[in-house]
Design a protein around this motif. Structure first.
Motif, PDB file in Angstrom:
ATOM      1  N   LEU A 194       1.067  -1.183  -0.116  1.00 46.43           N
ATOM      2  CA  LEU A 194       0.048   0.089  -0.121  1.00 46.43           C
ATOM      3  C   LEU A 194       0.606   1.565  -0.239  1.00 46.43           C
ATOM      4  O   LEU A 194       0.493   2.531  -0.534  1.00 46.43           O
ATOM      5  CB  LEU A 194      -1.050   0.366   1.104  1.00 46.43           C
ATOM      6  CG  LEU A 194      -1.833   0.508   1.635  1.00 46.43           C
ATOM      7  CD1 LEU A 194      -3.323   1.445   0.214  1.00 46.43           C
ATOM      8  CD2 LEU A 194      -2.185   1.183   2.664  1.00 46.43           C
ATOM      9  N   ASP A 195       2.254   1.305   0.377  1.00 49.39           N
ATOM     10  CA  ASP A 195       2.757   2.907   1.132  1.00 49.39           C
ATOM     11  C   ASP A 195       3.634   2.934  -0.248  1.00 49.39           C
ATOM     12  O   ASP A 195       3.333   4.167  -0.845  1.00 49.39           O
ATOM     13  CB  ASP A 195       3.977   2.517   1.415  1.00 49.39           C
ATOM     14  CG  ASP A 195       3.061   2.517   3.175  1.00 49.39           C
ATOM     15  OD1 ASP A 195       1.957   2.866   3.511  1.00 49.39           O
ATOM     16  OD2 ASP A 195       4.270   1.944   4.468  1.00 49.39           O
ATOM     17  N   GLN A 196       3.681   1.859  -0.939  1.00 43.93           N
ATOM     18  CA  GLN A 196       4.117   2.380  -2.427  1.00 43.93           C
ATOM     19  C   GLN A 196       2.801   2.911  -3.536  1.00 43.93           C
ATOM     20  O   GLN A 196       3.972   3.397  -4.612  1.00 43.93           O
ATOM     21  CB  GLN A 196       4.538   0.462  -2.861  1.00 43.93           C
ATOM     22  CG  GLN A 196       5.692   0.453  -3.940  1.00 43.93           C
ATOM     23  CD  GLN A 196       6.031  -0.921  -3.963  1.00 43.93           C
ATOM     24  OE1 GLN A 196       6.589  -1.641  -3.018  1.00 43.93           O
ATOM     25  NE2 GLN A 196       6.414  -1.483  -5.413  1.00 43.93           N
ATOM     26  N   ILE A 197       2.292   1.934  -3.303  1.00 43.10           N
ATOM     27  CA  ILE A 197       1.551   2.746  -4.269  1.00 43.10           C
ATOM     28  C   ILE A 197       0.573   3.916  -4.268  1.00 43.10           C
ATOM     29  O   ILE A 197       0.738   4.723  -5.026  1.00 43.10           O
ATOM     30  CB  ILE A 197       0.137   1.729  -4.092  1.00 43.10           C
ATOM     31  CG1 ILE A 197       0.498   0.166  -5.022  1.00 43.10           C
ATOM     32  CG2 ILE A 197      -1.420   2.172  -5.714  1.00 43.10           C
ATOM     33  CD1 ILE A 197      -0.867  -0.940  -4.472  1.00 43.10           C
ATOM     34  N   VAL A 198       0.701   3.958  -2.867  1.00 44.02           N
ATOM     35  CA  VAL A 198       0.724   5.915  -2.593  1.00 44.02           C
ATOM     36  C   VAL A 198       1.290   6.841  -2.686  1.00 44.02           C
ATOM     37  O   VAL A 198       1.423   8.167  -3.114  1.00 44.02           O
ATOM     38  CB  VAL A 198      -0.136   5.434  -0.840  1.00 44.02           C
ATOM     39  CG1 VAL A 198       0.199   7.345  -0.318  1.00 44.02           C
ATOM     40  CG2 VAL A 198      -1.488   4.764  -0.212  1.00 44.02           C
ATOM     41  N   ARG A 199       2.654   6.187  -2.321  1.00 44.07           N
ATOM     42  CA  ARG A 199       3.384   6.817  -2.627  1.00 44.07           C
ATOM     43  C   ARG A 199       3.543   7.352  -4.910  1.00 44.07           C
ATOM     44  O   ARG A 199       4.674   7.907  -5.226  1.00 44.07           O
ATOM     45  CB  ARG A 199       4.846   6.635  -2.779  1.00 44.07           C
ATOM     46  CG  ARG A 199       5.014   7.198  -1.680  1.00 44.07           C
ATOM     47  CD  ARG A 199       6.698   6.627  -0.403  1.00 44.07           C
ATOM     48  NE  ARG A 199       6.227   5.926   0.376  1.00 44.07           N
ATOM     49  CZ  ARG A 199       6.869   5.033   1.014  1.00 44.07           C
ATOM     50  NH1 ARG A 199       8.345   5.099   1.352  1.00 44.07           N
ATOM     51  NH2 ARG A 199       6.908   4.281   1.905  1.00 44.07           N
ATOM     52  N   THR A 200       2.656   6.528  -5.555  1.00 44.65           N
ATOM     53  CA  THR A 200       3.050   7.291  -6.821  1.00 44.65           C
ATOM     54  C   THR A 200       1.821   7.987  -6.899  1.00 44.65           C
ATOM     55  O   THR A 200       2.021   8.132  -8.322  1.00 44.65           O
ATOM     56  CB  THR A 200       2.701   5.850  -7.986  1.00 44.65           C
ATOM     57  OG1 THR A 200       1.288   5.241  -7.469  1.00 44.65           O
ATOM     58  CG2 THR A 200       3.999   4.578  -7.617  1.00 44.65           C
ATOM     59  N   ALA A 201       1.029   8.761  -6.278  1.00 44.16           N
ATOM     60  CA  ALA A 201      -0.137   8.968  -6.578  1.00 44.16           C
ATOM     61  C   ALA A 201      -0.223  10.611  -6.571  1.00 44.16           C
ATOM     62  O   ALA A 201       0.838  11.071  -6.244  1.00 44.16           O
ATOM     63  CB  ALA A 201      -1.060   8.910  -5.480  1.00 44.16           C
ATOM     64  N   ASP A 202      -0.325  11.090  -7.636  1.00 45.55           N
ATOM     65  CA  ASP A 202      -0.287  12.651  -7.454  1.00 45.55           C
ATOM     66  C   ASP A 202      -1.041  12.870  -6.626  1.00 45.55           C
ATOM     67  O   ASP A 202      -1.324  14.450  -5.858  1.00 45.55           O
ATOM     68  CB  ASP A 202      -0.521  13.170  -9.045  1.00 45.55           C
ATOM     69  CG  ASP A 202      -0.296  12.741 -10.070  1.00 45.55           C
ATOM     70  OD1 ASP A 202       1.725  12.938  -9.423  1.00 45.55           O
ATOM     71  OD2 ASP A 202      -0.528  12.474 -11.020  1.00 45.55           O
ATOM     72  N   ILE A 203      -2.750  12.736  -6.759  1.00 44.74           N
ATOM     73  CA  ILE A 203      -3.997  13.212  -5.831  1.00 44.74           C
ATOM     74  C   ILE A 203      -4.022  11.611  -4.582  1.00 44.74           C
ATOM     75  O   ILE A 203      -4.576  10.625  -5.328  1.00 44.74           O
ATOM     76  CB  ILE A 203      -5.228  13.217  -6.166  1.00 44.74           C
ATOM     77  CG1 ILE A 203      -4.645  14.386  -7.311  1.00 44.74           C
ATOM     78  CG2 ILE A 203      -6.543  13.872  -5.166  1.00 44.74           C
ATOM     79  CD1 ILE A 203      -4.353  14.165  -8.544  1.00 44.74           C
ATOM     80  N   VAL A 204      -4.298  11.751  -3.447  1.00 40.85           N
ATOM     81  CA  VAL A 204      -4.630  10.544  -2.652  1.00 40.85           C
ATOM     82  C   VAL A 204      -5.926  11.079  -2.006  1.00 40.85           C
ATOM     83  O   VAL A 204      -6.143  12.386  -1.307  1.00 40.85           O
ATOM     84  CB  VAL A 204      -3.061  10.205  -1.380  1.00 40.85           C
ATOM     85  CG1 VAL A 204      -3.695   9.845  -1.215  1.00 40.85           C
ATOM     86  CG2 VAL A 204      -1.992  10.526  -1.754  1.00 40.85           C
ATOM     87  N   VAL A 205      -6.654   9.824  -1.739  1.00 42.51           N
ATOM     88  CA  VAL A 205      -7.501   9.997  -1.152  1.00 42.51           C
ATOM     89  C   VAL A 205      -7.997   9.701   0.255  1.00 42.51           C
ATOM     90  O   VAL A 205      -8.059   8.420   0.105  1.00 42.51           O
ATOM     91  CB  VAL A 205      -9.216  10.162  -1.596  1.00 42.51           C
ATOM     92  CG1 VAL A 205     -10.589  10.205  -1.018  1.00 42.51           C
ATOM     93  CG2 VAL A 205      -9.248  11.265  -3.075  1.00 42.51           C
ATOM     94  N   ALA A 206      -7.957   9.747   1.337  1.00 42.58           N
ATOM     95  CA  ALA A 206      -7.515   8.595   2.322  1.00 42.58           C
ATOM     96  C   ALA A 206      -8.775   8.631   2.932  1.00 42.58           C
ATOM     97  O   ALA A 206     -10.116   9.353   2.896  1.00 42.58           O
ATOM     98  CB  ALA A 206      -6.798   8.976   3.543  1.00 42.58           C
ATOM     99  N   ALA A 207     -10.340   7.618   2.951  1.00 44.13           N
ATOM    100  CA  ALA A 207     -10.970   7.394   3.256  1.00 44.13           C
ATOM    101  C   ALA A 207     -11.094   5.835   3.851  1.00 44.13           C
ATOM    102  O   ALA A 207     -12.191   4.910   3.634  1.00 44.13           O
ATOM    103  CB  ALA A 207     -12.034   6.780   2.120  1.00 44.13           C
ATOM    104  N   VAL A 208     -10.406   5.547   4.425  1.00 42.29           N
ATOM    105  CA  VAL A 208     -10.287   4.117   5.283  1.00 42.29           C
ATOM    106  C   VAL A 208     -10.655   4.653   6.989  1.00 42.29           C
ATOM    107  O   VAL A 208     -10.784   3.156   6.804  1.00 42.29           O
ATOM    108  CB  VAL A 208      -8.669   3.878   5.531  1.00 42.29           C
ATOM    109  CG1 VAL A 208      -8.052   4.783   5.770  1.00 42.29           C
ATOM    110  CG2 VAL A 208      -8.274   2.217   5.228  1.00 42.29           C
ATOM    111  N   GLY A 209     -10.509   5.089   7.170  1.00 43.63           N
ATOM    112  CA  GLY A 209     -11.882   4.722   9.210  1.00 43.63           C
ATOM    113  C   GLY A 209     -10.555   5.312   9.810  1.00 43.63           C
ATOM    114  O   GLY A 209     -10.572   3.813  10.133  1.00 43.63           O
ATOM    115  N   LYS A 210      -9.430   4.769   9.617  1.00 38.12           N
ATOM    116  CA  LYS A 210      -8.263   4.249  10.223  1.00 38.12           C
ATOM    117  C   LYS A 210      -7.629   5.381  10.657  1.00 38.12           C
ATOM    118  O   LYS A 210      -6.392   6.336   9.950  1.00 38.12           O
ATOM    119  CB  LYS A 210      -7.146   3.559   9.901  1.00 38.12           C
ATOM    120  CG  LYS A 210      -8.379   1.951  10.243  1.00 38.12           C
ATOM    121  CD  LYS A 210      -6.945   0.766   9.486  1.00 38.12           C
ATOM    122  CE  LYS A 210      -7.829  -0.451   8.842  1.00 38.12           C
ATOM    123  NZ  LYS A 210      -6.750  -0.869   8.133  1.00 38.12           N
ATOM    124  N   PRO A 211      -6.635   6.131  12.176  1.00 41.82           N
ATOM    125  CA  PRO A 211      -6.442   7.339  12.492  1.00 41.82           C
ATOM    126  C   PRO A 211      -4.893   7.603  12.194  1.00 41.82           C
ATOM    127  O   PRO A 211      -4.568   6.395  11.948  1.00 41.82           O
ATOM    128  CB  PRO A 211      -6.717   7.289  13.840  1.00 41.82           C
ATOM    129  CG  PRO A 211      -6.916   5.945  14.557  1.00 41.82           C
ATOM    130  CD  PRO A 211      -7.791   5.381  13.560  1.00 41.82           C
TER     131      PRO A 211
END
Lengths: 285, 285
Positions: A194-211
């Motif tokens: 997951l971390d690796q994929i998020v680091r490829t994003a130009d836009i990140v939307v966090a909608a996971v419900g974990k602080p």
């Protein structure tokens, strides 16, 4: 880093909504009406509904409150919502979720007429978002899109990564960003790397419900925090990411106010469409 | 490299379907019935419909053919399809697409009752796939999932990249793979760095409609070619990728036969459900 102020953008939208609600009342002799349905006594839900009703009142929208006991059955809830769907005095219907676990939430959502689904929770509204057909947006995803628009974030060709896949948040926001020509990746609890994929994003939307779940991004990325956890904490580690993000939403004051702004705006739109006697099938597909 | 033979898997599915169709006929005194609607004379569409009708007949499914002239209006087409939706002798409805450009295809699709949408083209079916609710799958996406299952490709946590975002192929296959716990990326004509993204995929689904468009993958990736271009050419450069893919679908003989197999299987399912007098709202959500 610059903040994306949902509070500011929501205020502008709600000023417009208030003006439109007033015009509607002058024209029809009644206020637009939003019915809010709450099952049980969950304190957070009670607070949310109260806040939504207060904001409605301030914007010149009548709010009707249907408060049902915790032990309400699916059949009873569906019957109540169906009544509201058929009631000519009701323009929009909001079912506060989550509902108690013994209730079939999907069945309850589907009892909302698509023409009154101002919170954008029905299967019809979801498909309308996915196919760019007329219909209402899910309130939070719709709010996120308006926020991106207000800050002139061009999604075309960009890589948007959505973390979370719920039917009213992750999936619809993915479909709305895809409609704006983003390349969209949907991640979730089973995602590897997951971390690796998020680091490829130009836009990140966090909608996971974990602080504070999202702790690393590509420098310059746009970060939207749609999480809201206990103690006013989002899904994004704001302190960690604030410097490297080009734009970032605060919690609170980011996505939250946008959600309510969209709900009210869509309620007035529903009322206007109904008053104009537009064939509802034309409006909502 | 190993081939994924849609021909073989489709044969197995269709044997089952034929058996079920025969049981249905013994029980009810009539064959399951699929209505195929064709507008105009596009040679490829004429061929497809003929093939689907032949396969239906072989499987013991009655096929009714509604052939309308090229100049049919949206209103006329919607009226014809609505008649089929209401006809108790019809179990499934297939509208061959594309329809002529002057027709509102979405309006035509939406005239198909969800309980008869055996080709999985309605907004209801799409949302049902996205939310794992009861309903029919779009035939090609459903066929792709069955093929992956037959070859024991575990999607959980894996990165699936879908190239293409049409309402009956790219978007639904993305939603079905997401439901199987894949991390899903949807790419399209506006995607930047497409090659690079495709090379991160564990599973690639090519659904873009451009001959030999996909030319590079990660070694060991599973490659599904849902394209079908003139001259029996897929969207994947098969020769180029055959050695590095762990599993790959040929064209023809890959996804194509699976699409028809799913269509027939879902027709018999629709007939069975209707004959069992199951409340349709329970079956299709």
């Amino acid at each position: 880093m610059a903040l994306m102020s949902g509070t500011d953008v929501a205020r502008e939208i709600t000023e417009q909504t208030t003006k439109r609600a007033s015009e509607f009342e002058q024209r029809t002799g009644r206020k637009p009406c939003l019915a809010a349905v709450l099952v049980g006594e969950d304190p957070a839900s009670v607070t949310y509904v109260k806040m939504k009703r207060n904001r409605s009142a301030k914007a010149g929208i009548e709010s009707r409150f249907v408060h049902l006991p915790e032990q309400t059955t699916t059949e009873q809830l569906v019957a109540e919502i169906t009544k509201l769907s058929e009631d000519p005095g009701v323009d929009g219907i909001l079912l506060q979720h989550p509902v108690p676990k013994h209730i079939d939430e999907r069945a309850a959502f589907e009892a909302i007429a698509p023409s009154k689904d101002v919170d954008g929770v029905t299967m019809h509204s979801f498909a309308a978002m996915a196919f760019s057909e007329p219909g209402f947006a899910s309130a939070t995803p719709g709010g996120i899109m308006r926020l991106l628009e207000a800050y002139e974030v061009d999604l075309k060709g960009k890589h948007a990564v959505v973390v979370g896949r719920s039917p009213i948040l992750g999936k619809p926001v993915a479909m709305l960003m895809l409609a704006k020509d983003a390349t969209v990746t949907i991640c979730h609890s089973k995602t590897e790397n997951l971390d690796q994929i998020v680091r490829t994003a130009d836009i990140v939307v966090a909608a996971v419900g974990k602080p504070k779940f999202i702790t690393a991004i590509k420098p310059g990325a746009v970060v939207i925090d749609a999480g809201y956890n206990e103690g006013n904490v989002g899904d994004v580690d704001f302190e960690q990411l604030a410097d490297s993000a080009s734009l970032i939403t605060p919690v609170p004051g980011g996505v939250g106010p946008m959600t309510i702004a969209l709900l009210l705006e869509q309620t007035v739109s529903a009322a206007t469409r109904r008053a104009d006697l537009v064939d509802v099938s034309e409006v909502v597909g």
